[in-house]
Design an enzyme around this catalytic site. Structure first.
Site, PDB file in Angstrom:
ATOM      1  N   GLU A 141      10.496 -39.185  27.730  1.00 56.75           N
ATOM      2  CA  GLU A 141      11.115 -39.186  29.288  1.00 56.75           C
ATOM      3  C   GLU A 141       9.799 -39.142  29.951  1.00 56.75           C
ATOM      4  O   GLU A 141       8.831 -38.452  29.772  1.00 56.75           O
ATOM      5  CB  GLU A 141      11.792 -37.940  29.309  1.00 56.75           C
ATOM      6  CG  GLU A 141      12.422 -37.775  30.553  1.00 56.75           C
ATOM      7  CD  GLU A 141      13.238 -36.309  30.798  1.00 56.75           C
ATOM      8  OE1 GLU A 141      13.113 -35.690  30.017  1.00 56.75           O
ATOM      9  OE2 GLU A 141      13.701 -36.201  32.073  1.00 56.75           O
ATOM     10  N   ARG A 172       8.684 -30.161  14.909  1.00 56.26           N
ATOM     11  CA  ARG A 172       7.607 -30.700  15.830  1.00 56.26           C
ATOM     12  C   ARG A 172       6.487 -29.996  15.319  1.00 56.26           C
ATOM     13  O   ARG A 172       6.349 -29.156  14.620  1.00 56.26           O
ATOM     14  CB  ARG A 172       8.257 -30.232  17.189  1.00 56.26           C
ATOM     15  CG  ARG A 172       8.483 -28.518  17.391  1.00 56.26           C
ATOM     16  CD  ARG A 172       9.054 -28.073  18.504  1.00 56.26           C
ATOM     17  NE  ARG A 172       8.172 -28.361  19.529  1.00 56.26           N
ATOM     18  CZ  ARG A 172       8.420 -29.103  20.874  1.00 56.26           C
ATOM     19  NH1 ARG A 172       9.579 -29.762  20.813  1.00 56.26           N
ATOM     20  NH2 ARG A 172       7.834 -29.191  21.795  1.00 56.26           N
ATOM     21  N   LYS A 178       6.063 -29.912  28.110  1.00 55.83           N
ATOM     22  CA  LYS A 178       5.982 -30.392  29.471  1.00 55.83           C
ATOM     23  C   LYS A 178       6.270 -29.481  30.466  1.00 55.83           C
ATOM     24  O   LYS A 178       5.410 -29.786  31.519  1.00 55.83           O
ATOM     25  CB  LYS A 178       6.717 -31.776  29.440  1.00 55.83           C
ATOM     26  CG  LYS A 178       5.959 -32.851  28.726  1.00 55.83           C
ATOM     27  CD  LYS A 178       6.527 -34.358  29.051  1.00 55.83           C
ATOM     28  CE  LYS A 178       7.918 -34.505  28.406  1.00 55.83           C
ATOM     29  NZ  LYS A 178       8.358 -35.887  28.268  1.00 55.83           N
TER      30      LYS A 178
HETATM   31  P1  ATP Z   1       8.486 -31.374  25.368  1.00 55.68           P
HETATM   32  O1  ATP Z   1       9.326 -30.558  24.443  1.00 55.68           O
HETATM   33  O2  ATP Z   1       6.853 -31.084  25.368  1.00 55.68           O
HETATM   34  O3  ATP Z   1       8.883 -30.816  26.872  1.00 55.68           O
HETATM   35  P2  ATP Z   1      10.084 -33.600  25.145  1.00 55.68           P
HETATM   36  O4  ATP Z   1      10.627 -33.554  23.951  1.00 55.68           O
HETATM   37  O5  ATP Z   1      10.852 -33.222  26.411  1.00 55.68           O
HETATM   38  O6  ATP Z   1       8.866 -32.948  25.242  1.00 55.68           O
HETATM   39  P3  ATP Z   1      10.161 -36.325  25.243  1.00 55.68           P
HETATM   40  O7  ATP Z   1       9.378 -37.062  26.245  1.00 55.68           O
HETATM   41  O8  ATP Z   1      11.494 -36.336  25.313  1.00 55.68           O
HETATM   42  O9  ATP Z   1       9.384 -34.888  25.402  1.00 55.68           O
HETATM   43  O10 ATP Z   1       9.532 -36.585  23.776  1.00 55.68           O
HETATM   44  C1  ATP Z   1       9.483 -37.864  23.343  1.00 55.68           C
HETATM   45  C2  ATP Z   1       9.296 -37.691  21.859  1.00 55.68           C
HETATM   46  O11 ATP Z   1       8.538 -36.731  21.270  1.00 55.68           O
HETATM   47  C3  ATP Z   1      10.800 -36.924  21.315  1.00 55.68           C
HETATM   48  O12 ATP Z   1      11.439 -37.793  20.228  1.00 55.68           O
HETATM   49  C4  ATP Z   1      10.316 -35.734  20.829  1.00 55.68           C
HETATM   50  O13 ATP Z   1      11.099 -35.292  19.685  1.00 55.68           O
HETATM   51  C5  ATP Z   1       8.914 -35.837  20.436  1.00 55.68           C
HETATM   52  N1  ATP Z   1       8.026 -34.760  20.603  1.00 55.68           N
HETATM   53  C6  ATP Z   1       8.188 -33.947  21.699  1.00 55.68           C
HETATM   54  N2  ATP Z   1       7.247 -32.669  21.515  1.00 55.68           N
HETATM   55  C7  ATP Z   1       6.888 -32.970  20.124  1.00 55.68           C
HETATM   56  C8  ATP Z   1       6.164 -32.065  19.384  1.00 55.68           C
HETATM   57  N3  ATP Z   1       5.703 -30.821  19.695  1.00 55.68           N
HETATM   58  N4  ATP Z   1       6.006 -32.482  17.848  1.00 55.68           N
HETATM   59  C9  ATP Z   1       6.535 -33.671  17.414  1.00 55.68           C
HETATM   60  N5  ATP Z   1       7.296 -34.728  18.282  1.00 55.68           N
HETATM   61  C10 ATP Z   1       7.388 -34.123  19.627  1.00 55.68           C
HETATM   62 MG    MG Z   2      13.052 -34.411  25.449  1.00 58.07          MG
END
Ligand code: ATP
Ligand code: MG
Length: 563
Positions: free
Chosen positions: A41, A267, A277
């Protein structure tokens, strides 16, 4: 910095439960070709957790001759910005991965998603709910109690369609209505209690402008986007496990061209680090750091600015593997991978971080000579350079002690040491200022020890780095420590856990001229100090250097110390 192409270390086949599934699906000819996606996102910069997902999705595509799409999950224009879209693309490339022409946006599918939503209304599978946000929340129930049906749940398809079209036309204010899937308010899985498909948002979207007043939810957009793109393995993190039944429900009900499968992995969590984020956005917004690319940030942009090579990040991700159970990885593991890569690749240089002047009393005034220094001790092909030696030098302030304890073998009155690539010198006297602080050492050198060995076989126990006073250059050096002082900082109250000593600026450092020559962004090893890289704040008059990491793991011993 030039883009680093995917190299041998990214093409190698890894092994984990997701790759096992992919391999089995190929063997069973369930799919002819694997298609994965990385779906960020664009509401912030990528962090090292995302690197794990990137390496997994792009890695699988590379290893199994498939394809990995970069898809922006751009369904919330109130939080998303073009700056983030641009930074995400730059960071994925910098990490060494390439989506080729397969760049997509969930917003590319807004028209189709909307048509499918109308179809669901007509089939009695979706309804417009006029409850407030709060009422919807309360009536959703809890883990132990079922939810309550909305009073608007049984509207006719005709009325729902009319209201939904008017939502789209922008007739209603934000938050007054939503479109919900009609599933089961008593489902033990809360995600199936009539989840929201569309909400009203009067906001300008970076790509679709003002065309839409309603935007699809993650749950409604994600699986359908996967289906449209022909994703075979939709890999995401464990928190989406409970969403999988909903993912499948939509795909079962809609006339989608394919039914992808969602798989969840753990994760990445790191000690001393918050990978969220939401938290990273607040660190930037509230000025705890200088920006998304502050070298203390766990963002890809921060790691890059700090001098961490992409190969070190890839090697770290490979080492930690992909598992089904959540865990916390010691940040020391990442640091190990950084040191390992930098030790192999970086040129050796000398810098004096906190200079103390040395006068070699028996070295003729006005004379200088050039001494040869190797660029890499294990790799002669990296060549040598010359360093000027003269009567006035700098050594590291902490390499002198007036009253040394027993095991201090560096400079002290009467002690002899080796200056790297140069001579043995002996300390004769320490000169102090009015306040009693040592400001200069008077030393003598032994001309017979040129190159660093005494012909009479006498030994010294310390070899110090040094620089010539005149022929060295001033520099600012920024030393970084962990941004958080605790191994498990509290995301809910992160400000309290910030390490007050995460940044130390040394503004009077000296560096050898070779560091300033050329325009290289490549990290260097400063002998006895660690790995450093030029910062973008450098000016022609003064270089600014970031310490990427120290030579040894002193951090584990003294948390927040000068590691
Ligand atoms: P955050 O949890 O940091 O706010 P998010 O999951 O909202 O991040 P996205 O932009 O939706 O951020 O993430 C894109 C992809 O990265 C998703 O498939 C998510 O599962 C993966 N992702 C996010 N954080 C991690 C992490 N700590 N380890 C592995 N994969 C991750
Ligand atoms: Mg997300």
């Amino acid at each position: 910095m030039a883009l680093e192409p995917a190299t041998a270390d990214t093409a190698e086949v890894g092994s984990d439960f997701i790759r096992d599934i992919v391999q089995a699906d190929l063997a069973a000819q369930t799919y002819k070709r694997i298609v994965t996606r990385f779906p960020p996102e664009p509401n912030g910069y990528l962090h090292i957790g995302h690197a794990k997902s990137i390496a997994l999705n792009f890695g699988i595509a590379q290893e199994f001759a498939g394809q990995c799409n970069l898809r922006f999950d751009d369904t919330n224009p109130t939080k998303e910005e073009q700056e983030y879209i641009d930074s995400i693309q730059a960071d994925v490339r910098w990490l060494g991965f390439d989506w080729g022409t397969n760049l997509f946006y969930a917003s590319d599918y807004f028209d189709r998603l909307y048509e499918w939503a109308e179809g669901m209304i007509q089939a009695g599978l979706a309804y417009v709910d006029d409850q407030t946000h709060e009422q919807i929340r309360v009536n959703r129930g809890t883990l132990t109690e079922p939810g309550k049906n909305s009073p608007f749940r049984d509207r006719s398809a005709k009325e729902n369609l009319d209201l939904f079209r008017r939502m789209k036309a922008g007739e209603f204010p934000n938050g007054t209505r939503v479109l919900r899937a009609k599933i089961d308010m008593a489902s033990p899985n809360i995600n199936l209690r009539d989840p929201v498909m569309y909400r009203i948002l009067h906001a300008t979207h970076p790509r679709t402008g003002d065309k839409w007043s309603i935007y699809p939810s993650y749950d409604y957009a994600h699986g359908q986007s996967d289906a449209i793109e022909g994703i075979t393995h939709s890999v995401c993190t464990l928190e989406f496990e409970d969403h999988r039944p909903l993912y499948d429900w939509f795909l079962d009900k809609l006339p989608v061209p394919a039914h992808p499968h969602q798989y969840e992995f753990a994760r990445l969590n790191l000690t001393y680090t918050l990978l969220s984020k939401r938290v990273l956005t607040m660190l930037v917004r509230d000025g705890h750091v200088s920006g998304w690319d502050d070298p203390r940030m766990p963002t890809i942009a921060g790691l890059k600015r700090r001098g961490v090579p992409p190969a070190a990040i890839r090697s770290f991700i490979k080492r930690i593997g992909v598992a089904k159970a959540n865990s916390v990885v010691d940040v020391g593991m990442l640091e190990f991978c950084i040191r390992e890569e930098l030790n192999r690749t970086s040129l050796r240089r000398m810098a004096v971080l906190r200079p103390l002047k040395v006068v070699i009393e028996n070295y003729p005034e006005g004379q200088t000579e050039e001494l040869e220094a190797v660029n890499h001790p294990d790799d002669p092909s990296k060549g040598t350079r010359r360093i000027a030696f003269g009567r006035e030098l700098y050594v590291e302030r902490e390499d002198f002690m007036e009253n040394p304890p027993k095991k201090f073998f560096r400079l002290s009155p009467g002690a002899e040491v080796r200056l790297r690539y140069a001579y043995f010198i002996k300390c004769r006297e320490a000169i102090k200022d009015a306040s009693g602080e040592v400001v200069e050492l008077r030393c003598t050198y032994d001309p017979a020890t040129k190159g660093g060995n005494a012909p009479d076989g006498r030994k010294v126990k310390a070899t110090l780095h040094w620089l010539p006073a005149v022929q060295s250059l001033p520099a600012e050096i920024r030393l970084y420590n962990q941004l958080f002082a605790k191994p498990n900082p509290d995301a809910a109250n992160f400000a309290a856990d910030i390490n007050p000593e995460s940044l130390e600026v040394l503004s009077d450092a000296r560096i050898e001229p070779a560091i300033a020559q050329g325009n290289s962004d490549a990290p260097m090893q400063f002998e006895r100090q660690g790995y450093f890289v030029r910062d973008q704040d450098s000016t022609p008059a003064k270089l600014v250097l970031n310490r990427t990491i120290g030579l040894r793991d002193t951090f584990a011993k003294e948390v927040g110390g000068k590691g």
